[in-house]
Scaffold this active site. Structure first.
Site, PDB file in Angstrom:
ATOM      1  N   ARG A 124      18.039-151.009  67.857  1.00 27.31           N
ATOM      2  CA  ARG A 124      18.510-151.042  66.474  1.00 27.31           C
ATOM      3  C   ARG A 124      17.674-151.997  65.629  1.00 27.31           C
ATOM      4  NH1 ARG A 124      24.983-151.180  67.996  1.00 27.31           N
ATOM      5  NH2 ARG A 124      25.333-148.914  68.101  1.00 27.31           N
ATOM      6  N   ARG A 181      23.700-152.496  76.335  1.00 22.55           N
ATOM      7  CA  ARG A 181      24.093-153.138  75.067  1.00 22.55           C
ATOM      8  C   ARG A 181      23.018-154.130  74.601  1.00 22.55           C
ATOM      9  NH1 ARG A 181      28.682-151.397  72.053  1.00 22.55           N
ATOM     10  NH2 ARG A 181      29.131-153.563  71.500  1.00 22.55           N
ATOM     11  N   GLU A 214      34.732-142.676  77.987  1.00 17.87           N
ATOM     12  CA  GLU A 214      33.780-141.935  77.162  1.00 17.87           C
ATOM     13  C   GLU A 214      32.958-140.943  77.990  1.00 17.87           C
ATOM     14  OE1 GLU A 214      33.242-145.687  74.049  1.00 17.87           O
ATOM     15  OE2 GLU A 214      31.548-145.045  75.284  1.00 17.87           O
ATOM     16  N   PHE A 273      35.637-147.286  57.605  1.00 16.25           N
ATOM     17  CA  PHE A 273      34.422-146.514  57.871  1.00 16.25           C
ATOM     18  C   PHE A 273      34.655-145.315  58.782  1.00 16.25           C
ATOM     19  CE2 PHE A 273      34.548-150.007  60.984  1.00 16.25           C
ATOM     20  CZ  PHE A 273      34.382-149.335  62.185  1.00 16.25           C
ATOM     21  N   THR A 284      25.691-154.285  66.454  1.00 17.05           N
ATOM     22  CA  THR A 284      26.192-153.097  65.751  1.00 17.05           C
ATOM     23  C   THR A 284      25.414-152.852  64.456  1.00 17.05           C
ATOM     24  OG1 THR A 284      28.396-153.417  66.684  1.00 17.05           O
ATOM     25  CG2 THR A 284      28.244-152.042  64.711  1.00 17.05           C
ATOM     26  N   LYS A 336      22.259-140.849  68.377  1.00 12.84           N
ATOM     27  CA  LYS A 336      23.067-140.308  67.288  1.00 12.84           C
ATOM     28  C   LYS A 336      22.246-139.340  66.431  1.00 12.84           C
ATOM     29  CE  LYS A 336      26.157-144.349  67.090  1.00 12.84           C
ATOM     30  NZ  LYS A 336      26.706-145.435  66.216  1.00 12.84           N
ATOM     31  N   ASN A 365      22.818-146.374  62.810  1.00 12.43           N
ATOM     32  CA  ASN A 365      22.298-147.314  63.818  1.00 12.43           C
ATOM     33  C   ASN A 365      21.834-146.646  65.106  1.00 12.43           C
ATOM     34  OD1 ASN A 365      24.765-146.762  64.919  1.00 12.43           O
ATOM     35  ND2 ASN A 365      25.547-148.859  64.832  1.00 12.43           N
ATOM     36  N   HIS A 422      24.501-145.086  70.501  1.00  7.74           N
ATOM     37  CA  HIS A 422      25.782-145.601  70.992  1.00  7.74           C
ATOM     38  C   HIS A 422      25.622-146.031  72.436  1.00  7.74           C
ATOM     39  CE1 HIS A 422      30.073-145.817  71.969  1.00  7.74           C
ATOM     40  NE2 HIS A 422      29.747-145.210  73.103  1.00  7.74           N
ATOM     41  N   TYR A 453      35.782-141.903  69.097  1.00  6.41           N
ATOM     42  CA  TYR A 453      35.902-143.071  68.218  1.00  6.41           C
ATOM     43  C   TYR A 453      37.355-143.409  67.896  1.00  6.41           C
ATOM     44  CZ  TYR A 453      30.842-143.426  67.374  1.00  6.41           C
ATOM     45  OH  TYR A 453      29.484-143.626  67.511  1.00  6.41           O
TER      46      TYR A 453
HETATM   47  P1  IDP Z   1      29.024-150.422  68.457  1.00  3.58           P
HETATM   48  O1  IDP Z   1      28.443-149.052  68.240  1.00  3.58           O
HETATM   49  O2  IDP Z   1      27.972-151.485  68.344  1.00  3.58           O
HETATM   50  O3  IDP Z   1      29.842-150.522  69.723  1.00  3.58           O
HETATM   51  P2  IDP Z   1      31.559-150.404  67.024  1.00  3.58           P
HETATM   52  O4  IDP Z   1      32.198-151.616  66.424  1.00  3.58           O
HETATM   53  O5  IDP Z   1      32.172-149.831  68.253  1.00  3.58           O
HETATM   54  O6  IDP Z   1      30.015-150.717  67.228  1.00  3.58           O
HETATM   55  O7  IDP Z   1      31.541-149.286  65.871  1.00  3.58           O
HETATM   56  C1  IDP Z   1      31.235-147.948  66.202  1.00  3.58           C
HETATM   57  C2  IDP Z   1      30.261-147.413  65.188  1.00  3.58           C
HETATM   58  O8  IDP Z   1      30.904-147.365  63.914  1.00  3.58           O
HETATM   59  C3  IDP Z   1      29.011-148.280  64.953  1.00  3.58           C
HETATM   60  O9  IDP Z   1      27.991-148.035  65.881  1.00  3.58           O
HETATM   61  C4  IDP Z   1      28.618-147.854  63.562  1.00  3.58           C
HETATM   62  O10 IDP Z   1      27.926-146.583  63.611  1.00  3.58           O
HETATM   63  C5  IDP Z   1      29.957-147.625  62.886  1.00  3.58           C
HETATM   64  N1  IDP Z   1      30.418-148.812  62.174  1.00  3.58           N
HETATM   65  C6  IDP Z   1      30.987-149.919  62.693  1.00  3.58           C
HETATM   66  N2  IDP Z   1      31.290-150.815  61.736  1.00  3.58           N
HETATM   67  C7  IDP Z   1      30.907-150.235  60.570  1.00  3.58           C
HETATM   68  C8  IDP Z   1      30.962-150.645  59.205  1.00  3.58           C
HETATM   69  O11 IDP Z   1      31.427-151.737  58.868  1.00  3.58           O
HETATM   70  N3  IDP Z   1      30.469-149.760  58.282  1.00  3.58           N
HETATM   71  C9  IDP Z   1      29.956-148.556  58.623  1.00  3.58           C
HETATM   72  N4  IDP Z   1      29.880-148.129  59.904  1.00  3.58           N
HETATM   73  C10 IDP Z   1      30.357-148.960  60.859  1.00  3.58           C
HETATM   74 MG    MG Z   2      31.611-149.529  70.214  1.00  5.31          MG
END
Ligand code: IDP
Ligand code: MG
Length: 150
Positions: free
Chosen positions: A102, A85, A126, A57, A91, A9, A112, A115, A49
């Site tokens: 992470r 993963r 994707e 968010f 996350t 990212k 974070n 992806h 997304y």
């Molecule tokens: P992942 O990247 O671990 O698969 P997802 O739930 O798919 O997590 O969320 C996508 C991205 O959205 C996360 O990597 C993070 O950058 C952002 N994100 C998810 N939940 C939150 C939150 O509660 N606050 C801010 N950003 C979030």
């Molecule tokens: Mg995800």
């Protein structure tokens, strides 16, 4: 053969962690079959997304992923979605174990670093957003027998 999408990212690129992140994936034995540095457009961000549309968010996430260049990678191998993963961590970096990308490199859920697709279905969807089939390279590694028991 399974494939997954990895993105370094914009925070990873800005912090000079492209090499560190790729290196961790390589050292695990994962095989990169596609890679490019690119600027994500608003349209691509919204599609990538899409499942998070409507969440609080979402706007911040789209703003973040389009805020600077990213590195997109296609990674191939058996069970590669899960392998990536577990290498990535949770996350929220604050909940991620040391040893994960992470957990070692981040502190904030909105920054974070990386992806990784969450399922084979997501990976397929994707990957088609970020790569054409022709951009993915079919090759074998002489080291494979030292990484994977046949
Ligand atoms: P992942 O990247 O671990 O698969 P997802 O739930 O798919 O997590 O969320 C996508 C991205 O959205 C996360 O990597 C993070 O950058 C952002 N994100 C998810 N939940 C939150 C939150 O509660 N606050 C801010 N950003 C979030
Ligand atoms: Mg995800």
């Amino acid at each position: 053969m399974d494939r997954t999408l990895v993105l370094v990212k914009p925070d990873g690129v800005q912090r000079g962690l492209i090499g560190e992140i790729i290196s961790r994936l390589e050292r695990r034995g994962l095989k990169i079959v596609g890679m490019k540095l690119m600027q994500v457009s608003g349209e691509l961000a919204n599609r990538h997304y899409g499942e998070h549309e409507g969440k609080p968010f979402f706007a911040g996430l789209v703003g973040f992923i389009t805020s600077g260049p990213i590195v997109a990678m296609a990674i191939e191998g058996n069970n590669v979605v899960g392998l990536v993963r577990t290498t990535v961590g949770e996350t929220n970096p604050a909940d991620s174990a040391p040893g994960t990308i992470r957990g070692d490199l981040g502190v904030d859920i909105g920054r974070n670093l990386i992806h990784g697709s969450d399922s084979d279905e997501s990976a397929k969807r994707e990957l088609s957003l970020f790569f054409t089939e022709g951009e993915l390279v079919d090759y074998s590694r002489d080291t494979d027998p030292w990484i994977i028991e046949a």
